[in-house]
Design an enzyme around this catalytic site. Structure first.
Site, PDB file in Angstrom:
ATOM      1  N   GLU A 397       0.814  -1.210   0.000  1.00 28.54           N
ATOM      2  CA  GLU A 397       0.000   0.000   0.000  1.00 28.54           C
ATOM      3  C   GLU A 397       0.853   1.268   0.000  1.00 28.54           C
ATOM      4  OE1 GLU A 397      -0.637  -2.673   1.735  1.00 28.54           O
ATOM      5  OE2 GLU A 397      -2.689  -3.246   1.220  1.00 28.54           O
ATOM      6  N   HIS A 464     -11.461  -5.876   9.250  1.00 28.11           N
ATOM      7  CA  HIS A 464     -12.171  -5.682   7.978  1.00 28.11           C
ATOM      8  C   HIS A 464     -13.468  -4.913   8.195  1.00 28.11           C
ATOM      9  CE1 HIS A 464      -9.515  -9.034   6.906  1.00 28.11           C
ATOM     10  NE2 HIS A 464      -9.704  -8.723   5.643  1.00 28.11           N
TER      11      HIS A 464
END
Ligand code: TPP
Length: 658
Positions: A397, A464
């Protein structure tokens, strides 16, 4: 040291000599000024000049170069007028940052230089992005990026080299191995013989170059750059050199053994080269004196200009205005034909239409190409737009977001899909330190949209399910958009992509497949920063966004006896303060509902704003409703208890009864 060359003419030699002499003479002067207290910090590159100068000479002037704090030679070789550099170091207006950042922390499109941020590593990924833009446009250009050997220990180094290799990007990764990172010797920094040895692990060609020999640096890098232009690929270059002065001047070099210092002193890149040129009678004593005199004169004149320049004055408006790039917002009204779409489909359609509109738009993310992304938002895009514009990324990322920054520097828009918004933590540094600050620092925009699938209610547990918008709303320079309906999501995404500033676009996963709406079929935009009053009432305001909007509407439906305003913020930064105040002034009671955990969430600030601006209109204390101060739990009963929705009814009823 061998400076012999079969290629270089006398003019070439003398050109290199003058180029390496200049940063040395500037530094000598800076050290004097430092002792006189006329400049602040100084990071010396004495003894390392051959690398910055040699690499810059090997590149063409329109090729980007990304230097570090010891690479004065990059700036002088690109022939930046010295008074501008001196003004920059004094925080004056003729510098490159309007006094907002110090030393070499700036970039300039004019000279195709992109300076570092203090965190060292991100610029390696930025170089990837710049090189990717060249490659996409099929321009045969090389990008050179610098790091110290200390910086190679950062994850960014690994990520950037990995991406560059997987994508075969034309980047020269220039590692200056100067023996120490602050006081840390190489033996405590990495455990392999040469940094160049790491190249093999990335599937990357690597070379070791004598960093104190300007002829070797120039000739080897010139040949490699020429080859990379024809055959784009990354190359790792390890320049062996030494840091002869303290990390910064004040910190000294007590920890460096005397004999090591002496060894490198004898390998001085300027004096040895000079001695060679004199011995070969390429440099006459007269010329030597003339070159040095000219440079010293130039330094003196330019320093005077910088000292004569008035200190920068604080102007509030200018400071506030420059955080974001101002631009002419294109308004495209929605067409009248609509079709029912789920939230997820509306985002997909908006993204697809933006890809059709902007042919310089690239989408990057994990599994976004053939696989279509884990939420299938980019399904079918590869067929329409091809793999160059739909880029599957390795799991990195930080370097991908840095690469998006580089794309923007090199005129290319990007959307980065975070597979789950939770994983933004692994790319946090470039977002809050690079993308957010770059316009304010040196007037460079970060034309990047970060798509953030977020939120709980889907039984996905602590990693998540988070909705982490508050990490970004508190960072000046970022925009944060958070739609709750398909038509808003489509129009706001188009606007986010048009916006030249960095936008975090939050997409609640629980809404993806549960919320449907008639959505205009063509491309359209919606202004970022405008809230929407979904339901008008008189007794209480429920102000919220994202999934909270649907909780509020559900509550209102179940309680027709309560006359409530329901305001969907849609965008958190910029925030539609006026819409908030208007509602509160009307009802006098307000519930601020957020899915985020309560403390430090955006609603705490909105509460403060209401207090400061609407106090006399309030008939009851402001009530914030947020989720419990725990991580987001997995099991359904726990998650239900965790979520702010669980407390909403009670909070509203209490407030109504107040
Ligand atoms: C993320 C981060 N950690 C620590 C620092 C503090 N710091 C600045 S420069 C430096 C040493 C860097 O060493 P190296 O990359 O070898 O470059 P050199 O200074 O030797 O040229 C350190 C520890 C920083 N700026 N950023």
């Amino acid at each position: 040291m061998n400076f012999e060359s079969t290629q270089l003419t006398k003019e070439n030699y003398l050109d290199l000599y003058q180029a390496i002499l200049k940063p040395r003479l500037i530094e000598n002067k800076m050290l004097v000024l430092l002792r006189q207290g006329k400049i602040s910090k100084w990071f010396s590159g004495i003894g390392q000049e051959a690398i910055a100068v040699g690499v810059t000479k090997a590149l063409q002037n329109d090729e980007y170069i990304l230097p570090m704090h010891r690479n004065l030679g990059v700036f002088t070789t690109r022939e930046i007028p010295l008074y501008r550099l001196f003004s920059q170091w004094q925080g004056k207006a003729n510098g490159f940052t309007k006094g907002r950042d110090r030393s070499f922390h700036f970039g300039t499109q004019e000279f195709k230089i992109v300076g570092m941020i203090s965190h060292l590593g991100p610029q390696l990924g930025v170089a990837d992005g710049i090189a990717l833009a060249h490659k996409l446009r099929k321009e045969n250009k090389v990008t050179a990026v610098f790091t110290g050997e200390g910086g190679t220990s950062e994850g960014d180094f690994h990520e950037a080299l990995n991406i560059a290799s997987v994508w075969q990007l034309p980047v020269l990764f220039c590692v200056e191995n100067n023996g120490y990172g602050l006081s840390t010797p190489v033996s405590e920094q990495f455990n392999c013989e040469h940094i160049a040895d790491k190249g093999i692990g990335y599937g990357m060609e690597a070379h070791i170059i004598d960093g104190n020999n300007i002829v070797e640096v120039f000739e080897k890098v010139s040949a490699l750059a020429e080859d990379v232009r024809k055959n784009p690929r990354p190359i790792l270059l390890e320049f062996k050199t030494f840091r002869r002065r303290g990390h910064e001047e004040a910190s000294g070099t007590k920890y460096v053994p005397e004999d090591l210092m002496q060894y490198w002193k004898e390998k001085d890149p300027v004096t040895n080269f000079e001695a060679f040129l004199e011995e070969k009678q390429i440099l006459s004593p007269k010329e030597k004196a003339k070159f040095s005199k000219n440079i010293i004169e130039e330094i003196k004149e330019n320093l005077q200009l910088a000292f004569d320049e008035a200190p920068i004055e604080a102007q509030l408006d200018r400071e506030l205005k420059d955080v974001y790039q101002v631009f002419d917002e294109e308004v495209v009204q929605p067409n009248s034909e609509t079709k029912e779409l789920r939230f997820v489909d509306a985002i997909s359609e908006g993204l697809r239409q933006s890809m059709q509109k902007h042919n310089n738009l690239v989408i990057m993310g994990q599994d976004v190409a053939e696989y279509g992304g884990v939420f299938k938002i980019t399904e079918g895009f590869v067929e329409e737009f091809g793999k160059e514009r739909l880029r599957n990324t390795p799991i990195c990322e930080s370097a991908v977001i840095s690469a998006a920054m580089g794309l923007s520097i090199n005129q290319t828009k990007s959307v980065v899909e975070l597979q789950f918004g939770d994983f933004v933590t692994s790319g946090f540094n470039p977002i809050v330190n690079y993308l957010a600050k770059v316009h304010y620092r040196w007037n460079q925009n970060a034309d990047v949209v970060l798509r953030m699938p977020c939120g709980a209610g889907v039984g996905a547990g602590p990693f998540h399910s988070q909705t982490n918008e508050a990490w970004f709303t508190k960072t000046p320079g970022l925009k944060v958009v958070y739609p709750a309906f398909p038509s808003d999501a489509k129009g706001l995404l188009a606007s986010a992509i048009n916006d030249p500033n960095p936008v975090l676009f939050f997409e609640h996963k629980a809404l993806y497949r549960s919320i449907r709406e008639e959505v205009p079929t063509d491309y359209y935009t919606l202004p970022i920063g405008k809230a929407k009053l979904l339901k008008s009432g008189t007794q209480i305001s429920i102000i919220t966004y994202g999934a909270g909007v649907h909780w509020a509407l559900e509550f209102a439906e179940q309680h027709p006896e309560i006359s409530a305003d329901v305001l969907d913020l849609r965008s958190l930064c910029p925030l539609d303060e006026e819409a908030i105040f208007e509602s509160v002034r009307k009802t006098g009671k307000v519930v601020l509902l957020q899915e985020d955990t309560l403390f430090g969430g955006i609603m705490s600030d909105i509460s403060a704003l209401i207090c400061e601006n609407c106090f006399e209109h309030l008939d009851a204390p402001i009530k914030r409703v947020g989720s419990l101060p725990t991580p987001v739990p997995f099991a359904a009963a726990l998650e239900k208890q965790f979520l702010a929705k669980n407390q909403l009814e009670k909070a509203i009823m209490n407030l109504m009864a107040y």
